[in-house]
Write an enzyme that holds these catalytic residues in place. Sequence first.
Site, mmCIF file in Angstrom:
data_model
loop_
_atom_site.group_PDB
_atom_site.id
_atom_site.type_symbol
_atom_site.label_atom_id
_atom_site.label_comp_id
_atom_site.label_asym_id
_atom_site.label_seq_id
_atom_site.Cartn_x
_atom_site.Cartn_y
_atom_site.Cartn_z
ATOM 1 N N LYS A 35 0.818 -1.225 0.000
ATOM 2 C CA LYS A 35 0.000 0.000 0.000
ATOM 3 C C LYS A 35 0.844 1.265 0.000
ATOM 4 C CE LYS A 35 -0.744 0.503 4.945
ATOM 5 N NZ LYS A 35 -1.318 -0.291 6.021
ATOM 6 N N ARG A 130 -8.004 0.628 16.156
ATOM 7 C CA ARG A 130 -8.372 0.853 14.764
ATOM 8 C C ARG A 130 -9.417 -0.211 14.427
ATOM 9 N NH1 ARG A 130 -4.220 1.325 9.716
ATOM 10 N NH2 ARG A 130 -4.891 -0.820 9.425
HETATM 11 C C1 LIG Z 1 -0.574 -1.176 6.586
HETATM 12 C C2 LIG Z 1 -1.041 -2.441 7.161
HETATM 13 C C3 LIG Z 1 -0.130 -3.468 7.414
HETATM 14 C C4 LIG Z 1 1.355 -3.308 7.189
HETATM 15 O O1 LIG Z 1 1.881 -2.445 8.147
HETATM 16 P P1 LIG Z 1 3.448 -2.060 8.150
HETATM 17 O O2 LIG Z 1 3.608 -1.284 9.391
HETATM 18 O O3 LIG Z 1 3.699 -1.263 6.916
HETATM 19 O O4 LIG Z 1 4.213 -3.326 8.178
HETATM 20 C C5 LIG Z 1 -0.624 -4.653 7.911
HETATM 21 N N1 LIG Z 1 -1.942 -4.835 8.142
HETATM 22 C C6 LIG Z 1 -2.845 -3.878 7.891
HETATM 23 C C7 LIG Z 1 -4.283 -4.140 8.178
HETATM 24 C C8 LIG Z 1 -2.432 -2.644 7.409
HETATM 25 O O5 LIG Z 1 -3.335 -1.698 7.181
#
Ligand SMILES: *Cc1c(COP(=O)(O)O)cnc(C)c1O
Length: 359
Positions: A35, A130
Amino acid sequence: MLPELIINTDALSYNSQKVSELCHKNNVRLVAVTKVLCGNPKIAAIYLENGADVIGDSRIRNIIKMKESGIKGPFMLIRIPMFEEIPLVVKYVDVVLVSELDMVKEISKHAFNLRKKQKILYMVDVGDLREGVWYTKACQEIYQASKFPFVELYGIGTNLGCYGGVIPDEKRMNILVDIADQLEKKGIKVNVISGGNTSAIYLMEKDQLPPEINEYRIGEAIALGTDITNGRSFEFLRQDTFTLKSEVIELKVKPSVPEGKIGKDSMGRTPHFEDKGMRVKAIVALGEQDVASEGLIPMEDGVEILHASSDHMVLDVTECKRKIKIGDKMSFRLKYSALLRAMTSPYVEKNFNSDNGKV
Ligand SMILES: *Cc1c(COP(=O)(O)O)cnc(C)c1O
């Protein structure tokens, strides 16, 4: 064209290999998260060639783009979907994160239309605030979710360190393990416990991960070799994955404090100034439209970022050893916020390079 973001394919391959080795040594599947890379298909291919088991992205559009570019996946949609996305989710996504029974019901309906069972990863909130069902209510809700006819409970998961900045530990992880246990007692098989992101890597490094946790979703560590939540860089990973370059368009000696009454800047921020007398200031053709300026790190010693508006970035280059001229290029490393903006900005040209300058 400048600004240019140079993507080092060797550094990304290296990080992907190292992170996947650590995961696999701990019997953990690696979902490599794209992402922060705007779902760049070329980078997704590098991840899959270097140990990643699944590609995860928060945007269905990115997943469709990757699939259409020939990336095989499998793909996980890591943001809980909107209703209007469901037809695309059941068509394109292998596993989808969910946290609402009404959503699961809708997914089941659409999956029926395609004669498939949609895999769902039910999210549990173990404290970060979250997404996810609050952990005390999780067992009952997930039990109900697993009963919809055209969904398959792929597993349960949690996300930490994103909103509340809660640092994952064994205790938070064991809450998930307990929920999986309770579900299994009710006859619901939980094959996957998707425990962590970058901020939970240290649990694997220190052999503190409960063995039941068998999946991680990791973005930042692979892309940047850093862990913002814990405020560190990984020694076993590379940080030279991305470089942002642009050009000096003005170079003048000016005072360090503005003249006149000070209000807010163009972004609504109140600027602060320290009086250091006259300074050599460079304006670089870069701005908030290209990059989040607070997430940029100048690569040369003696260069300080003072300020950025939409299109101008002002640097103090008084202490810089190189004698900077108009037309010179300046290079920067990127933190997460800066990389996110640079990858998604249409103004930033993305170019691939390797350690020896060839792709
Ligand atoms: C962005 C995200 C991740 C990855 O997080 P990082 O800190 O970039 O490793 C994993 N799970 C979800 C649900 C996310 O939104």
